[in-house]
Design a protein around this motif. Structure first.
Motif, PDB file in Angstrom:
ATOM      1  N   ASN A   1      24.701  37.330  38.528  1.00  7.76           N
ATOM      2  CA  ASN A   1      23.426  37.310  39.225  1.00  7.76           C
ATOM      3  C   ASN A   1      22.508  36.184  38.782  1.00  7.76           C
ATOM      4  OD1 ASN A   1      22.866  38.300  36.661  1.00  7.76           O
ATOM      5  ND2 ASN A   1      21.355  39.779  37.375  1.00  7.76           N
ATOM      6  N   ILE A   2      23.053  35.150  38.155  1.00 12.58           N
ATOM      7  CA  ILE A   2      22.235  34.043  37.666  1.00 12.58           C
ATOM      8  C   ILE A   2      22.305  32.871  38.630  1.00 12.58           C
ATOM      9  CG2 ILE A   2      22.063  32.260  35.879  1.00 12.58           C
ATOM     10  CD1 ILE A   2      22.731  34.348  33.828  1.00 12.58           C
ATOM     11  N   LEU A   3      21.148  32.328  38.946  1.00 11.97           N
ATOM     12  CA  LEU A   3      21.062  31.105  39.742  1.00 11.97           C
ATOM     13  C   LEU A   3      20.468  29.997  38.882  1.00 11.97           C
ATOM     14  CD1 LEU A   3      20.067  30.569  43.402  1.00 11.97           C
ATOM     15  CD2 LEU A   3      18.878  29.246  41.647  1.00 11.97           C
ATOM     16  N   ILE A   4      21.127  28.857  38.882  1.00 15.14           N
ATOM     17  CA  ILE A   4      20.624  27.684  38.166  1.00 15.14           C
ATOM     18  C   ILE A   4      19.815  26.842  39.147  1.00 15.14           C
ATOM     19  CG2 ILE A   4      21.226  25.583  36.904  1.00 15.14           C
ATOM     20  CD1 ILE A   4      23.880  26.958  36.142  1.00 15.14           C
ATOM     21  N   ARG A   5      18.539  26.660  38.845  1.00 11.18           N
ATOM     22  CA  ARG A   5      17.686  25.782  39.652  1.00 11.18           C
ATOM     23  C   ARG A   5      17.294  24.579  38.803  1.00 11.18           C
ATOM     24  NH1 ARG A   5      12.343  28.226  42.243  1.00 11.18           N
ATOM     25  NH2 ARG A   5      11.658  28.281  40.062  1.00 11.18           N
ATOM     26  N   ALA A   6      17.678  23.403  39.247  1.00 14.94           N
ATOM     27  CA  ALA A   6      17.400  22.180  38.494  1.00 14.94           C
ATOM     28  C   ALA A   6      16.718  21.173  39.412  1.00 14.94           C
ATOM     29  CB  ALA A   6      18.696  21.591  37.938  1.00 14.94           C
TER      30      ALA A   6
ATOM     31  N   ARG B   1      14.454  19.366  35.178  1.00 15.94           N
ATOM     32  CA  ARG B   1      13.740  20.573  34.755  1.00 15.94           C
ATOM     33  C   ARG B   1      14.568  21.762  35.241  1.00 15.94           C
ATOM     34  NH1 ARG B   1      10.481  23.499  37.885  1.00 15.94           N
ATOM     35  NH2 ARG B   1      10.115  21.743  39.297  1.00 15.94           N
ATOM     36  N   THR B   2      15.090  22.543  34.311  1.00 16.69           N
ATOM     37  CA  THR B   2      16.105  23.538  34.656  1.00 16.69           C
ATOM     38  C   THR B   2      15.632  24.945  34.330  1.00 16.69           C
ATOM     39  OG1 THR B   2      17.821  21.910  34.148  1.00 16.69           O
ATOM     40  CG2 THR B   2      18.514  24.211  34.331  1.00 16.69           C
ATOM     41  N   GLN B   3      15.903  25.859  35.265  1.00 18.50           N
ATOM     42  CA  GLN B   3      15.607  27.267  35.075  1.00 18.50           C
ATOM     43  C   GLN B   3      16.847  28.086  35.418  1.00 18.50           C
ATOM     44  OE1 GLN B   3      12.226  26.783  37.884  1.00 18.50           O
ATOM     45  NE2 GLN B   3      11.131  28.134  36.482  1.00 18.50           N
ATOM     46  N   LEU B   4      17.066  29.153  34.675  1.00 18.50           N
ATOM     47  CA  LEU B   4      18.102  30.127  35.006  1.00 18.50           C
ATOM     48  C   LEU B   4      17.395  31.385  35.479  1.00 18.50           C
ATOM     49  CD1 LEU B   4      19.808  28.038  33.464  1.00 18.50           C
ATOM     50  CD2 LEU B   4      21.092  29.936  32.487  1.00 18.50           C
ATOM     51  N   LEU B   5      17.584  31.715  36.759  1.00 20.15           N
ATOM     52  CA  LEU B   5      16.825  32.774  37.409  1.00 20.15           C
ATOM     53  C   LEU B   5      17.726  33.915  37.831  1.00 20.15           C
ATOM     54  CD1 LEU B   5      14.782  30.418  39.767  1.00 20.15           C
ATOM     55  CD2 LEU B   5      14.030  31.327  37.562  1.00 20.15           C
TER      56      LEU B   5
ATOM     57  N   ILE C   1      24.966  26.456  28.499  1.00 23.19           N
ATOM     58  CA  ILE C   1      25.433  25.081  28.277  1.00 23.19           C
ATOM     59  C   ILE C   1      25.101  24.213  29.489  1.00 23.19           C
ATOM     60  CG2 ILE C   1      27.527  23.662  28.128  1.00 23.19           C
ATOM     61  CD1 ILE C   1      28.700  25.848  26.307  1.00 23.19           C
ATOM     62  N   ARG C   2      25.398  24.724  30.683  1.00 28.64           N
ATOM     63  CA  ARG C   2      25.104  23.961  31.904  1.00 28.64           C
ATOM     64  C   ARG C   2      23.615  23.661  32.026  1.00 28.64           C
ATOM     65  NH1 ARG C   2      29.052  28.005  35.326  1.00 28.64           N
ATOM     66  NH2 ARG C   2      30.982  26.759  35.194  1.00 28.64           N
ATOM     67  N   GLY C   3      22.791  24.665  31.733  1.00 30.45           N
ATOM     68  CA  GLY C   3      21.351  24.452  31.814  1.00 30.45           C
ATOM     69  C   GLY C   3      20.880  23.367  30.863  1.00 30.45           C
ATOM     70  N   ASN C   4      21.341  23.416  29.626  1.00 32.94           N
ATOM     71  CA  ASN C   4      20.937  22.412  28.639  1.00 32.94           C
ATOM     72  C   ASN C   4      21.445  21.016  29.001  1.00 32.94           C
ATOM     73  OD1 ASN C   4      19.592  24.296  26.989  1.00 32.94           O
ATOM     74  ND2 ASN C   4      20.370  23.311  25.131  1.00 32.94           N
ATOM     75  N   LEU C   5      22.661  20.940  29.524  1.00 35.27           N
ATOM     76  CA  LEU C   5      23.195  19.635  29.913  1.00 35.27           C
ATOM     77  C   LEU C   5      22.396  19.031  31.059  1.00 35.27           C
ATOM     78  CD1 LEU C   5      27.041  20.309  29.660  1.00 35.27           C
ATOM     79  CD2 LEU C   5      25.658  18.857  28.150  1.00 35.27           C
ATOM     80  N   LEU C   6      21.949  19.862  31.988  1.00 33.34           N
ATOM     81  CA  LEU C   6      21.105  19.355  33.072  1.00 33.34           C
ATOM     82  C   LEU C   6      19.751  18.894  32.532  1.00 33.34           C
ATOM     83  CD1 LEU C   6      21.964  21.982  35.844  1.00 33.34           C
ATOM     84  CD2 LEU C   6      22.544  19.545  35.864  1.00 33.34           C
ATOM     85  N   GLU C   7      19.209  19.627  31.559  1.00 33.35           N
ATOM     86  CA  GLU C   7      17.984  19.167  30.889  1.00 33.35           C
ATOM     87  C   GLU C   7      18.214  17.801  30.242  1.00 33.35           C
ATOM     88  OE1 GLU C   7      14.885  20.237  30.554  1.00 33.35           O
ATOM     89  OE2 GLU C   7      14.942  22.261  31.410  1.00 33.35           O
ATOM     90  N   TYR C   8      19.324  17.650  29.569  1.00 40.14           N
ATOM     91  CA  TYR C   8      19.656  16.384  28.915  1.00 40.14           C
ATOM     92  C   TYR C   8      19.747  15.250  29.930  1.00 40.14           C
ATOM     93  CZ  TYR C   8      22.264  12.864  26.299  1.00 40.14           C
ATOM     94  OH  TYR C   8      22.670  11.682  25.715  1.00 40.14           O
ATOM     95  N   MET C   9      20.199  15.562  31.149  1.00 37.65           N
ATOM     96  CA  MET C   9      20.359  14.536  32.175  1.00 37.65           C
ATOM     97  C   MET C   9      19.087  14.294  32.980  1.00 37.65           C
ATOM     98  SD  MET C   9      23.351  13.520  31.556  1.00 37.65           S
ATOM     99  CE  MET C   9      23.413  12.331  32.892  1.00 37.65           C
ATOM    100  N   GLY C  10      17.991  14.918  32.574  1.00 39.51           N
ATOM    101  CA  GLY C  10      16.716  14.609  33.214  1.00 39.51           C
ATOM    102  C   GLY C  10      16.265  15.593  34.271  1.00 39.51           C
TER     103      GLY C  10
END
Length: 424
Positions: free
Chosen positions: A370-375, A355-359, A344-353
């Motif tokens: 062990n997940i890092l969100i890079r936006a 480029r998001t990756q979950l690494l 959900i967080r990843g998609n919301l960041l995409e919606y806000m402009g």
């Protein structure tokens, strides 16, 4: 003379690593030179090692005396900085001779699979050499050391005082055996930053680190940005514990990190004193991550790096008639809730402009968290793609009868708008 002796070694064996030390003058700029075999000359093995896409090691790419396939990284250490250059195996002997001559170094050790070759220069410039057979345990250590160091941004031997204080390095820069996993985790985080720092060609960064805690990683990030990348960085670390903040500010002064400061402050509602370029939030518990991401979006932060922790919010709410299988078993429900929260967080960041990756941050064997969100901020994309990202979030929330804090902050409260206007 030095060159000829090294070339003779290369004819018979593969040099895995080396150390050049003992400058003739105490005022010498460089205190030691580290040499590491890093890859095949085409670079493919280095990339495989970095991405984990191949089981081959760099040692194997240079095995069986295939010297033409080897390349080496030479790291020159000053008191506070390290400078890197890469050379091919065919140029290694000449480059080493040039370094020893130009920098007036008096000692060198080179390691192969079976031997240590020791070079000593007297005060009169007379060269003596000897070869020492490695013991069985030394052979393992040499090979292990080579494999560990080949791609790390902060390599063993670097002068990084915070890593000494946190017990990762010994005083002479060697990795403490029991702290190797922490050493690898720190470098993994820097690698994730490095991908975006390099692509942005940045000269100045303002950084906020939410929930910095004891801040050792904050200190390492400051070292990485200023000493390795040469970027002018201002970093503020935030935490709720006054004693922690006091100790961190004292440590920053001790290390001479002039533009690193720590403040007592809450993630929710913090007013940044500058235009924020980067937000870091590591292991902010549950919805604290959402408030950190919300603030980052409102500031139009160029880059966001977040490692969420303890995603309890959705776990307490989720239920589904059609997909009850995912909520029936406790451990499955817990892990699904955590993954759903980050999706959900990843998609919301995409919606806000963004480029998001979950690494993957650290290996799952060490921790499931062990997940890092890079936006990374990008020009606002097509409305249809952004809307699809939001629709997917709302569909998931509807299916599992749940609310989510970042959604409420960005969409319900703010209507999907941010307060900034910068575009990157």
């Amino acid at each position: 003379m030095i060159r000829e002796k090294i070339e003779k070694i290369i004819e018979e064996e593969v040099i895995l690593r080396g150390i050049i030390s003992k400058p003739k003058s105490k005022s010498s700029e460089y205190r030691k030179i580290d040499i590491q075999m890093i890859a095949g000359k085409d670079g493919k093995n280095a990339e495989a090692a970095k991405t984990g896409t191949s089981g081959n090691t760099n040692a194997s790419c240079c095995s069986e005396k295939s010297v033409e396939n080897c390349s080496y990284q030479i790291s020159k250490y000053t008191q506070k900085q390290v400078f890197h250059e890469n050379v091919s195996a065919s140029d290694l002997a000449g480059r080493i001779e040039g370094i020893i001559t130009d920098l007036e170094m008096r000692q060198m050790s080179l390691w192969t699979d079976n031997y240590e070759y020791i070079f000593l220069l007297s005060k009169k410039g007379e060269l003596s050499t000897k070869r020492r057979a490695l013991k069985a345990e030394e052979k393992v250590q040499t090979s292990s050391s080579h494999n560990r160091q080949k791609n790390y941004i902060i390599s063993e031997g670097s002068d990084v005082p915070p890593l000494v204080d946190m017990g990762v390095f010994t005083k002479d820069g060697k990795v403490v055996k029991s702290m190797y996993d922490k050493f690898r985790q720190i470098n993994r985080f820097l690698e994730i930053l490095d991908d975006e720092i390099d692509s942005g060609k940045l000269q100045h960064l303002n950084v906020i680190d939410f929930g910095c805690g004891k801040s050792y990683l904050t200190f390492v990030v400051y070292y990485y940005l200023t000493e390795i990348k040469g970027i002018t960085a201002n970093i503020i670390g935030l935490d709720l514990k006054a004693d922690v903040i006091k100790k961190c500010n004292q440590a920053a002064q001790k290390y001479g990190y002039e533009n690193l400061h720590f403040e007592l402050g809450d993630i929710n509602g913090y007013k940044a004193p500058f235009d924020v370029d980067m937000v870091i939030t590591l292991h902010a518990c549950d919805t604290a991550t959402d408030y950190a991401l919300y603030n980052a979006v409102q500031w139009n932060a160029r880059m966001i790096f977040s490692v969420p922790c303890c995603q309890h919010e959705i776990n307490k709410q989720i239920e589904s008639d059609d997909l009850a299988l995912l909520t029936r078993y406790g451990i499955i429900k817990e892990r699904f809730a955590a993954l759903a929260t980050d999706a959900i967080r990843g998609n919301l960041l995409e919606y806000m402009g963004y480029r998001t990756q979950l690494l993957e941050f650290v290996d799952f064997a060490h921790t499931p968290k062990n997940i890092l969100i890079r936006a990374v901020k990008k020009p606002m994309g097509a409305k249809g793609a952004r809307q699809k990202a939001l629709d997917e979030v709302e569909s998931l929330m509807k299916e599992f009868h749940t609310e989510q804090t970042l959604y409420n902050l960005l969409i319900e409260k703010n209507g999907g708008q941010n307060n900034g206007s910068k575009q990157y």
